[in-house]
Design a protein around this motif. Structure first.
Motif, PDB file in Angstrom:
ATOM      1  N   PHE A   1     -47.305  18.624 -13.894  1.00 37.73           N
ATOM      2  CA  PHE A   1     -46.455  19.492 -14.714  1.00 37.73           C
ATOM      3  C   PHE A   1     -46.492  19.041 -16.176  1.00 37.73           C
ATOM      4  CE2 PHE A   1     -42.255  19.996 -16.758  1.00 37.73           C
ATOM      5  CZ  PHE A   1     -42.199  21.387 -16.826  1.00 37.73           C
ATOM      6  N   VAL A   2     -46.377  17.731 -16.390  1.00 42.60           N
ATOM      7  CA  VAL A   2     -46.421  17.193 -17.749  1.00 42.60           C
ATOM      8  C   VAL A   2     -47.750  17.541 -18.406  1.00 42.60           C
ATOM      9  CG1 VAL A   2     -46.448  15.073 -19.117  1.00 42.60           C
ATOM     10  CG2 VAL A   2     -44.811  15.324 -17.243  1.00 42.60           C
ATOM     11  N   LEU A   3     -48.834  17.313 -17.672  1.00 41.07           N
ATOM     12  CA  LEU A   3     -50.154  17.611 -18.225  1.00 41.07           C
ATOM     13  C   LEU A   3     -50.308  19.106 -18.497  1.00 41.07           C
ATOM     14  CD1 LEU A   3     -52.955  16.507 -18.983  1.00 41.07           C
ATOM     15  CD2 LEU A   3     -53.668  16.930 -16.610  1.00 41.07           C
ATOM     16  N   GLY A   4     -49.783  19.947 -17.607  1.00 37.77           N
ATOM     17  CA  GLY A   4     -49.880  21.388 -17.792  1.00 37.77           C
ATOM     18  C   GLY A   4     -49.143  21.873 -19.029  1.00 37.77           C
ATOM     19  N   VAL A   5     -47.903  21.426 -19.213  1.00 40.23           N
ATOM     20  CA  VAL A   5     -47.122  21.847 -20.382  1.00 40.23           C
ATOM     21  C   VAL A   5     -47.767  21.324 -21.662  1.00 40.23           C
ATOM     22  CG1 VAL A   5     -44.888  21.670 -21.538  1.00 40.23           C
ATOM     23  CG2 VAL A   5     -44.989  21.995 -19.067  1.00 40.23           C
ATOM     24  N   PHE A   6     -48.179  20.073 -21.641  1.00 43.92           N
ATOM     25  CA  PHE A   6     -48.810  19.486 -22.826  1.00 43.92           C
ATOM     26  C   PHE A   6     -50.101  20.223 -23.167  1.00 43.92           C
ATOM     27  CE2 PHE A   6     -51.336  16.379 -25.152  1.00 43.92           C
ATOM     28  CZ  PHE A   6     -50.406  15.863 -26.039  1.00 43.92           C
ATOM     29  N   SER A   7     -50.892  20.543 -22.150  1.00 41.89           N
ATOM     30  CA  SER A   7     -52.160  21.236 -22.377  1.00 41.89           C
ATOM     31  C   SER A   7     -51.941  22.642 -22.922  1.00 41.89           C
ATOM     32  CB  SER A   7     -52.970  21.295 -21.078  1.00 41.89           C
ATOM     33  OG  SER A   7     -53.277  19.992 -20.607  1.00 41.89           O
ATOM     34  N   MET A   8     -50.925  23.343 -22.419  1.00 43.76           N
ATOM     35  CA  MET A   8     -50.660  24.685 -22.917  1.00 43.76           C
ATOM     36  C   MET A   8     -50.183  24.656 -24.374  1.00 43.76           C
ATOM     37  SD  MET A   8     -51.691  26.701 -20.700  1.00 43.76           S
ATOM     38  CE  MET A   8     -51.207  28.143 -21.648  1.00 43.76           C
TER      39      MET A   8
END
Length: 517
Positions: A45-52
């Motif tokens: 989730f952290v990686l997904g939000v940061f990537s977006m």
């Protein structure tokens, strides 16, 4: 026992944890149990939000390049103004990235990241106020500055997020994901912009009229009055824009969509934790150098400077070169929509190759320099090919333009995650956020110098391609002399062997000594 003396690091044992005893008894257990290091599902989730956030920030930065022709007719801009809108983001980044790194170092990732997403939301919001060219131009420039500041954490932080949340065998892959999302945002802007914003359409009115002898005496220079006195027909062609209102409305909707996306990312950032309860690796739990000392360490680290210059010169030039590729290809007759697809495919190829190379680097550790040399050689050849077509040395064709740009983008953008990781390895135990800030600061500095050249009147476009070729060549030189080393990985691998009872591993003390070159 030394882990790797050639790397300038002597490691006698695992970094001391708060729950470890301070006894120096050789019979006491010197390493924490395996469960002391743990990964959590929320890391995705952290990686997904940061990537977006990386994706959206880059897309906002590249809003105007793919729709240059439309923006110029709506707001009355010139090519230099399009270049400056991209340049303001780079300039703002240069002046704010180090304060942002300090903020990350002291306040943590979550607060810093949320502040950046809030700034992104404010920047996209002010663009929606008006389309009146007198005021809109100022608001667009303000948004570019705010978006540049908002990019500090997303652009500098991929290696920090990866090291904070991911184990060593997934670290480069995680860095690759957030890095390629950044360039993926640039790529999608090449598609979204031209698809949502109509290209200008013109009607051409031909007017033919007879000029009498008296008219010619009034309008022609005195030196021509002695010419024949017979009447003459003159034809004028008038270009009339027929879809101005439609183009302006399309740009407004594009501004609304980007503002809504920024609002969604901001809401998601409010629920993002700063760090896991238990670190995923030894290096993640290691106390890092204090911020000011870290900057002094970076300034004296020759290996880090070499890898930083090898990254910043070609990546910085290529990043802004891609943002103004419409300006570069307009003189050779390639239209706005075609340019959008060329930019999209070339950057997406880099995203795919970045993920693949990142995964290979996790599976085959300690071979990053070799991967980079091969990819840079491919990028250099591709951009030479493209440049020779633009100067008519090689016959230009659309297919060749596509292929040369796709191979070049695949090679250059695909290498970006490896630079983040090699920089972190070379500077350890300096924080990954500080190292990422330093790398991207140099990157943006190179981009700013490139875009400032656009302000020179009548400079043309051919110099842009040759500058890109030269930057890749210089990057290859710096890579050749770079002393490859894996300080952080050595520590993680060493402790992992010790924990599994490997017979070749002996732990003699509880203290780690770092000796920076």
């Amino acid at each position: 026992m030394s882990v790797s003396e050639k790397n300038g690091v002597t490691v006698n044992s695992i970094v001391q944890h708060d729950d470890c005893t301070k006894s120096t008894d050789e019979g006491a257990p010197l390493l924490p149990r395996k469960e002391k290091y743990k990964t959590y599902r929320r890391r995705w989730f952290v990686l997904g939000v940061f990537s977006m956030a990386c994706f959206l920030q880059a897309a906002i930065w590249n809003t105007w390049g793919p729709i240059t022709q439309s923006a110029e007719v709506v707001f009355g801009w010139e090519d230099s103004q399009i270049g400056m809108l991209a340049n303001w983001g780079n300039i703002a980044y240069i002046f704010t990235v180090f304060p942002a790194c300090y903020f990350m170092d002291t306040k943590g990732l979550r607060i810093s990241f949320t502040a950046c997403t809030a700034m992104m939301l404010i920047g996209t919001g002010v663009r929606c106020i008006t389309t009146n060219p007198k005021y809109a131009t100022w608001l667009m420039n303000l948004c570019a500055i705010l978006n540049g500041i908002a990019g500090t954490v997303p652009f500098a932080g991929p290696a920090l997020v990866a090291n904070t949340w991911f184990p060593p065998q997934q670290r480069t892959t995680a860095t690759a994901v957030s890095s390629v999302f950044n360039y993926g945002g640039v790529a999608m802007a090449f598609v979204i912009g031209p698809q949502l914003v109509s290209a200008p359409k013109y009607n051409y009115n031909n007017e033919t009229r007879n000029i009498s002898v008296s008219d010619r005496y009034l309008k022609l220079p005195i030196s021509l009055e002695t010419e024949t006195q017979s009447p003459k027909n003159v034809s004028n062609t008038t270009q009339v824009l027929i879809n101005f209102t439609h183009v302006r409305e399309d740009i407004v909707y594009l501004m609304y969509y980007e503002c809504a996306a920024a609002g969604l990312i901001f809401l998601c950032s409010l629920f993002m934790p700063s760090k896991p309860p238990t670190p995923p690796s030894v290096s993640a739990s290691t106390a890092r150098v204090e911020y000011r000392k870290a900057l002094m360490t970076i300034s004296r680290n020759r290996a880090l400077w070499l890898i930083a210059l090898a990254y910043a010169l070609p990546a910085g030039v290529y990043g802004v070169w891609g943002a103004v590729i419409d300006v570069i290809l307009k003189p050779v007759g390639i239209g706005q929509n075609e340019v959008g697809w060329i930019g999209f495919y070339s950057i997406m190829a880099g995203c795919v190759s970045g993920l693949a190379i990142g995964r290979f680097s996790d599976l085959f550790m300690r071979h990053m320099k070799l991967f980079l040399l091969v990819m840079f050689a491919m990028a250099g050849g591709s951009f030479v090919w493209f440049t020779l077509m633009c100067v008519d040395v090689i016959p230009l064709s659309t297919a060749q333009v596509y292929i040369s740009n796709i191979v070049g983008g695949m090679s250059l953008n695909g290498a970006i995650p490896l630079f983040y990781e090699l920089g972190a390895e070379s500077a350890f135990p300096v924080s990954e956020g500080v190292v990422g800030g330093f790398l991207t600061w140099l990157n943006n500095l190179c981009g700013v110098m490139f875009l400032f050249m656009l302000q020179i009147p009548n400079i043309g476009t051919s110099w842009m391609n040759w500058t890109l070729v030269g930057s890749v060549a210089m990057g290859l030189v710096f890579l050749f002399v770079f002393p490859e080393r894996y300080t952080r990985t050595d520590i993680d691998i060493y402790v992992d062997k010790a924990e599994t009872g490997h017979p070749e591993t002996t732990v003699t003390a509880r203290h780690t000594v770092y000796q920076n070159p």
